[in-house]
Design a protein around this motif. Structure first.
Motif, PDB file in Angstrom:
ATOM      1  N   GLN A 159       1.009  -1.192  -0.070  1.00 34.37           N
ATOM      2  CA  GLN A 159      -0.177   0.054   0.383  1.00 34.37           C
ATOM      3  C   GLN A 159       1.061   1.871  -0.014  1.00 34.37           C
ATOM      4  O   GLN A 159       0.693   2.443  -0.717  1.00 34.37           O
ATOM      5  CB  GLN A 159      -1.532   0.146   1.037  1.00 34.37           C
ATOM      6  N   MET A 160       2.256   1.193   0.928  1.00 36.11           N
ATOM      7  CA  MET A 160       3.378   2.242   0.367  1.00 36.11           C
ATOM      8  C   MET A 160       3.193   2.363  -0.606  1.00 36.11           C
ATOM      9  O   MET A 160       3.689   3.817  -0.678  1.00 36.11           O
ATOM     10  CB  MET A 160       4.140   2.290   1.511  1.00 36.11           C
ATOM     11  N   THR A 161       3.632   1.490  -1.501  1.00 37.72           N
ATOM     12  CA  THR A 161       4.144   1.992  -2.223  1.00 37.72           C
ATOM     13  C   THR A 161       3.602   2.570  -4.298  1.00 37.72           C
ATOM     14  O   THR A 161       3.872   3.422  -4.625  1.00 37.72           O
ATOM     15  CB  THR A 161       4.079   0.702  -3.041  1.00 37.72           C
ATOM     16  N   LEU A 162       1.889   2.431  -3.773  1.00 34.16           N
ATOM     17  CA  LEU A 162       0.552   2.942  -4.273  1.00 34.16           C
ATOM     18  C   LEU A 162       0.660   4.543  -3.458  1.00 34.16           C
ATOM     19  O   LEU A 162       0.639   5.265  -4.962  1.00 34.16           O
ATOM     20  CB  LEU A 162      -0.535   1.869  -3.942  1.00 34.16           C
ATOM     21  N   ASP A 163       0.817   4.768  -2.844  1.00 35.02           N
ATOM     22  CA  ASP A 163       0.666   5.977  -2.052  1.00 35.02           C
ATOM     23  C   ASP A 163       2.092   6.402  -2.711  1.00 35.02           C
ATOM     24  O   ASP A 163       2.530   7.585  -1.928  1.00 35.02           O
ATOM     25  CB  ASP A 163       0.995   6.007  -0.282  1.00 35.02           C
ATOM     26  N   LEU A 165       5.428   5.715  -0.900  1.00 35.16           N
ATOM     27  CA  LEU A 165       5.234   6.200   0.109  1.00 35.16           C
ATOM     28  C   LEU A 165       7.343   5.314   0.434  1.00 35.16           C
ATOM     29  O   LEU A 165       7.972   5.439   1.337  1.00 35.16           O
ATOM     30  CB  LEU A 165       4.908   5.696   1.262  1.00 35.16           C
TER      31      LEU A 165
END
Length: 642
Positions: free
Chosen positions: A472-476, A478
């Motif tokens: 999810q952090m890669t999608l955001d 981050l």
């Protein structure tokens, strides 16, 4: 300094040789050289300690019988013979010249006869004992002049023969060539001596026994440690290996036959266990011998203990193993089985799990079950350093790289973890700007210190851990997707404690006994009601929270048995929560009327909404609902929200 002896056949040659030896091009080479004249060939003696002899003619035969060192022979050249013939023609009107000696290495020597328009006969001598007979023969055959070496000349003088006798003298050019050959040979001898001394020191400073067996099965080298390991055996150099070590013969012959390396063959000798390696020496595809390394297993174990102790002092030691993971739940058993498979390979591992689930414990266990277990285990919490310090901590720095850099620089954690494992805890907290630098190191397997130019190759396995959803952090934006792929080769999700409640009893009892011993407290077991209440707690801080609670219980409990009240006080339960029954009906309110109506009417949807609004901060949700945290988690448990 090498000791050299130059034998001259006539005294007039000595100053010539000394002058040539003292030329600048030989500075220091012939500093320990002596020049000796020997009147009679069989009086020639080589002093003890001499490394190299320079001589000519038949004296070489005598020297070889009495000296095993290096010999440089001064050759008789065609120009030397021509000069001797010219001297002869100057001093006599000879009609027939006899050339006495061994000149088989010279071509067309007979052509000198037509060159000087003189009858010229060569009398070949194979060894010095023939000199006198050959002189007599030459005179009997009508030679009125003889040209030879100094020994034949002395024979003419001794016998009073009335013929001209000339000595073939070496030219300075021939002497110079001999000195050049001697200088080169001395240089090679010095190099070989240094190499042999280096090998000797290397063999003696190896902590293991080291034996070299040549291709004839003879022991060529045996270092001092062989004698230490086998004190009752005599020096073995020069003896047959199978004769000296019959108990190793089978594996030795196998390694010889198959030309294959054998590792860690175990033997017991006297009261000692040894491990032996057999390494065939192959040069140009040919078998030249066997290197046999003998390890004292007891000493190896002591050394390993010392290394582990030092690594432990440096914080570079993994102390936990899979056997240290307390569990009985099937879900945790599955996690361990999966982790054990990961330990058998060298791929990077990413461990997912909430705070307090034991991510580092599992990481250390993987390291200690892997082939890297004897290497360092280096851990860093990525959230503990700002980016500028994180770079110098991981990559190291050179002296003067920044203000405050220690003299001589400092290796980074990657260098310190070489040959072992680097554990990156809370890897999700890495600054995005730094992630690219880390990715390059993982791709290239090399690191450059801050402020440095030199690239250092590294061999490090990465185990990373996070309590966040990196995908999810890669999608955001981050977390770098390419870095995630590098880290998430093998992934291992750890269950929270509330998903493995079967383990709570084991863990709580283990920690209670640990603190009893540490603090010398009285509590050593839980009553069933107390354990039932403890097991119903959600433990949002997981094992870390459980451990803290048990520590609190250990200190405050007044009896050997931990009671329900002890657990309630340690959990911080209020007056309302004490109405909870513990006889198999935890979470059920004894008197429903005692609970305020607004609590009973709180709906699941409202709790779900507040959880999302508060970022799943349950303390904030409880505050907004006017509940204490324990009441909230009991309602969430009933509603299936835990």
């Amino acid at each position: 300094m090498r000791k050299i002896t130059y034998f001259v056949p006539y005294p007039e040659l000595a100053p010539v040789v000394r002058r040539l030896m003292d030329q600048p091009c030989y500075k220091g080479v012939f500093a320990n050289a002596s020049i000796k004249y020997f009147p009679r060939m069989y009086d020639l003696e080589v002093e003890d300690g001499c490394d190299l002899v320079i001589a000519r003619g038949y004296s070489i035969h005598v020297i070889r019988e009495r000296f095993n060192g290096a010999i440089v022979e001064i050759p008789i050249t065609g120009s030397d013979i021509v000069n001797a013939i010219a001297q002869c023609r100057e001093h006599t009107d000879c009609q027939k010249i006899g050339l006495i000696g061994d000149y088989s290495n010279m071509k067309d020597i007979q052509s000198m006869s037509s060159l000087f328009n003189i009858n010229f006969v060569v009398y070949v001598i194979d060894n010095p004992d023939q000199i006198e007979d050959m002189v007599k023969r030459a005179i009997e055959e009508g030679c009125d002049a003889l040209i030879s070496g100094s020994h034949a000349n002395k024979c003419v003088i001794k016998n009073g023969f009335k013929v001209y006798s000339g000595i073939i003298e070496n030219s300075e050019e021939a002497i110079g060539r001999a000195l050049n050959s001697a200088a080169s040979l001395l240089k090679n001898m010095e190099y070989e001596a240094n190499q042999m001394e280096f090998l000797r020191l290397l063999a003696e400073n190896v902590t293991d026994g080291l034996i070299f067996v040549d291709d004839r099965e003879r022991i060529g080298i045996a270092n001092a440690n062989v004698g230490r390991i086998f004190p009752n055996r005599r020096p073995v150099a020069g003896k047959g290996f199978q004769e000296s070590f019959p108990f190793m013969a089978k594996n030795y012959l196998k390694a010889c036959r198959e030309k294959q390396h054998l590792d860690n063959e175990i033997y017991r000798t006297r009261d000692m266990n040894i491990a032996v390696d057999f390494t065939p020496v192959m040069i140009g595809g040919e078998y030249k011998g066997m290197i046999i390394t003998i390890h004292d297993i007891g000493r190896l174990q002591q050394r390993e203990a010392q290394i582990r102790s030092k690594l432990n002092e440096m914080g570079l030691y993994a102390k936990y193993q899979f056997s240290d993971i307390i569990h009985q739940s099937p879900v945790m058993e599955h996690v361990i089985e999966r982790a054990e498979k990961f330990a058998a390979v060298t791929s990077n591992v990413l461990i997912y799990g909430e705070t307090g689930t034991g991510k580092e414990l599992v990481a250390q266990s993987i390291h200690n079950a892997s082939k890297r277990k004897s290497g360092p285990f280096v851990a860093i919490n990525c959230a503990s350093f700002p980016e500028n310090l994180l770079e110098s901590e991981l990559f190291g720095y050179e002296e003067g790289a920044f203000t405050g850099a220690v003299k001589g620089g400092k290796p980074g954690l990657f260098e310190q973890a070489h040959g072992g494992t680097l554990f990156l805890d809370e890897v999700s907290e890495l600054p995005v700007s730094f992630q690219g630098k880390l990715l390059r190191v993982l791709q290239e397997r090399e690191v450059r210190r801050v402020g440095g130019k030199k690239v250092v190759k590294i061999d490090v396995r990465i185990i990373a851990a996070t309590n966040k959803n990196l995908k999810q952090m890669t999608l955001d934006g981050l977390f770098r997707e390419d870095l995630l792929y590098r880290l998430d080769v093998l992934n291992l999700p750890l269950p929270p404690l509330r998903k493995r409640r079967e383990d709570i009893r084991l863990l709580a009892e283990h920690y209670l006994m640990e603190y009893k011993e540490q603090f010398e407290t009285c509590a050593d077991h839980f009553t069933e009601d107390a354990m039932t209440l403890l097991s119903s707690y959600p433990f949002m801080g997981n094992i870390r929270e459980l451990r803290n609670i048990v520590e609190r219980i250990s200190v405050t409990a007044q009896d050997t048995a931990v009671q329900v009240l002890d657990v309630e006080e340690s959990l911080g339960l209020g007056e309302y929560d004490r109405q909870i029954q513990t006889a198999g009906q935890v979470g059920r309110i004894q008197d429903q009327a005692a609970a305020p109506a607004y609590i009973r009417n709180i709906q699941k949807e409202e709790i779900e909404r507040l959880l999302k609004e508060c970022g799943y901060n349950k303390s904030e949700v409880a505050r907004r609902l006017g509940l204490n945290r324990t009441t909230l988690w009991r309602k969430m448990g009933k509603m299936g929200l835990l």
